[in-house]
Enzyme design. Structure first.
Site, PDB file in Angstrom:
ATOM      1  N   THR A 215       0.832  -1.204   0.000  1.00  0.00           N
ATOM      2  CA  THR A 215       0.000   0.000   0.000  1.00  0.00           C
ATOM      3  C   THR A 215       0.863   1.249   0.000  1.00  0.00           C
ATOM      4  OG1 THR A 215      -1.820  -1.158   1.111  1.00  0.00           O
ATOM      5  CG2 THR A 215      -1.816   1.250   1.236  1.00  0.00           C
ATOM      6  N   ASP A 216       1.957   1.224   0.755  1.00  0.00           N
ATOM      7  CA  ASP A 216       2.915   2.332   0.724  1.00  0.00           C
ATOM      8  C   ASP A 216       3.471   2.540  -0.685  1.00  0.00           C
ATOM      9  OD1 ASP A 216       2.956   3.427   3.248  1.00  0.00           O
ATOM     10  OD2 ASP A 216       4.608   2.208   3.983  1.00  0.00           O
ATOM     11  N   VAL A 217       3.922   1.452  -1.299  1.00  0.00           N
ATOM     12  CA  VAL A 217       4.533   1.549  -2.624  1.00  0.00           C
ATOM     13  C   VAL A 217       3.523   2.057  -3.659  1.00  0.00           C
ATOM     14  CG1 VAL A 217       5.569   0.223  -4.508  1.00  0.00           C
ATOM     15  CG2 VAL A 217       6.294  -0.197  -2.155  1.00  0.00           C
TER      16      VAL A 217
END
Length: 444
Positions: A215-217
């Site tokens: 999700t960060d990426v």
């Protein structure tokens, strides 16, 4: 015996196909090396082939989402000035082990921080210094809890008066409005609240997170695309703008068909392990020495799979003739295939399936990933010189252009490595002024 003779014939044909593939890979690797070479000094400089040459980015982000965004932009030639807290820096520098032996940075920090300059400035004491930097930049990217930078006179409304062309990208957990706006955002929490953990894991097991901060990426990738769009629009309007990107919205967008099934049919999703809710077979199977993932996305592919396994009658069975039939009789078919695939090694199965129309691949360990002949042939891993530790390795850009350059040029910076250089070259500060800033603990 017939089955093994069939395997031998297929293996010989596969060998010829593999030789042709390796030659194609060599050609691709040559193109990749031209775009991503680290073998000479020229590769460490930015030139007219870099699409973002001349774009300067002030990077106030930490951890993964923001740094990943700015790294992708830096690969394309943007000048990225990473502003860090004096004596502490990006929290990811401490997220180990493992750590680099000499400088002490965590290997974790290396992943999203190449091609950047590190400058240490205390935001509270160095407000004026930050404003001078903002005036020289095209883009500012930050991932503080909404409202934090306004306290340092570094919010969008405050900075747009100083630099009307500034593109100000905020990356947060939940956005700048709504009941959760003031909450800090972390990948695993956003992935929990966004349903990703709910649909990840074995069918009878607990929720599971993905092995990396996906999700960060993905949020970083959304932010990078949004910044590019804003830069393009600025060419027409001559004005900057604010961009809001957040983890929760990104995670919801990643639900794709699962979200569509619920929103349009009221279908609640469940965990499937490596299996697929709508395609059978499409999952990982245990082999004699590991795991193999295969999928038959069409009836014709399923017929070929059965042929290669020497179980042609199975493809003619009314319980398995169509994908709808196979989904209905999933357990029976999967148990049958599992017993067959468990008899041999992943390597031997890959030889048998070489050239097949259906998709198949081994479940590789990380060592096996980077020892894979294809990964090595395309030159994906880059070695970059490091001022303290000799060299570091990074996974280079996955995108190769025919005309543009997109490359890993410099190692992730040490904390405050470029403070003096940036203040001198960009802002025109002299040695005495820099020494005074240090004495006042504004910079490191």
């Amino acid at each position: 015996m017939a089955m093994w003779l069939q395997r031998l014939r297929l293996s010989r044909a596969a060998a010829a196909a593999a030789a042709a593939t390796r030659q194609s890979l060599r050609s691709f690797a040559a193109a990749s090396k031209h775009n991503n070479s680290n073998d000479n000094l020229e590769a460490s400089s930015i030139d007219e082939r870099h699409p973002l040459r001349g774009v300067r980015i002030l990077d106030l982000t930490r951890i993964v989402a923001g740094p990943y965004c700015t790294m992708v932009l830096a690969d394309l030639g943007a000048e990225v000035i990473k502003v860090e807290r004096p004596h502490f820096g990006d929290e990811a520098r401490k997220w180990g082990p493992p750590f680099l032996e000499e400088c002490g940075d965590a290997a974790y920090f290396l992943a999203p921080n190449r091609n950047k300059q590190s400058v240490c400035i205390d935001l509270k004491r160095g407000k004026e210094l930050m404003r001078q930097l903002v005036d020289k930049c095209d883009v500012l990217v930050e991932n503080y809890v909404p409202g934090t930078l306004e306290r340092y006179d570094l919010g969008y409304e405050q900075l747009r008066q100083l630099n009307p062309r500034l593109i100000y990208c905020t990356i947060s957990g939940y956005g700048s409005v709504g009941p959760y706006a003031k909450r800090p955002g972390y990948d695993v929490i956003a992935s929990s609240m966004g349903g990703l953990l709910h649909i990840t894991g074995e069918r009878d097991g607990p929720p599971s997170k993905v092995g990396v901060a996906v999700t960060d990426v993905a949020t970083g990738l959304y932010a990078h695309g949004a910044i590019l769009a804003a830069l393009l629009q600025r060419e027409r309007t001559q004005r900057g703008q604010k961009i809001d990107v957040n983890l929760l919205s990104t995670c919801c967008s990643l639900l794709i068909n699962v979200a569509s099934n619920y929103l349009n049919a009221g279908t609640e999703a469940k965990r499937w392990g490596t299996a697929h809710s709508s395609i059978v077979p499409y999952q990982s199977f245990k082999t004699a020495d590991g795991y193999l993932t295969l999928g038959a996305g069409s009836d014709a592919q399923f017929v070929e799979l059965c042929s290669r396994l020497n179980i042609e009658p199975v493809s003619l069975d009314v319980k398995f003739k169509t994908n709808k039939d196979r989904v209905k009789n999933r357990e029976e078919l999967i148990n049958l295939l599992a017993k067959i695939l468990a008899r041999d090694s992943s390597k031997n199965w890959m030889r048998l399936f070489e050239g097949a129309s259906f998709v198949v691949g081994p479940v590789n360990s990380i060592r096996e990933v980077f020892e894979d002949e294809h990964v090595q042939a395309i030159g994906l891993v880059k070695t970059l010189p490091h001022p303290r530790d000799g060299s570091v390795k990074v996974v280079g850009p996955p995108v190769v252009y025919s005309e543009a350059r997109n490359d890993a040029r410099t190692a992730p910076p040490m904390l405050g490595e470029h403070t003096d250089e940036v203040l001198t070259k960009l802002l025109g500060y002299g040695a005495e002024q820099i020494a005074e800033l240090r004495s006042q603990r504004i910079i490191q």
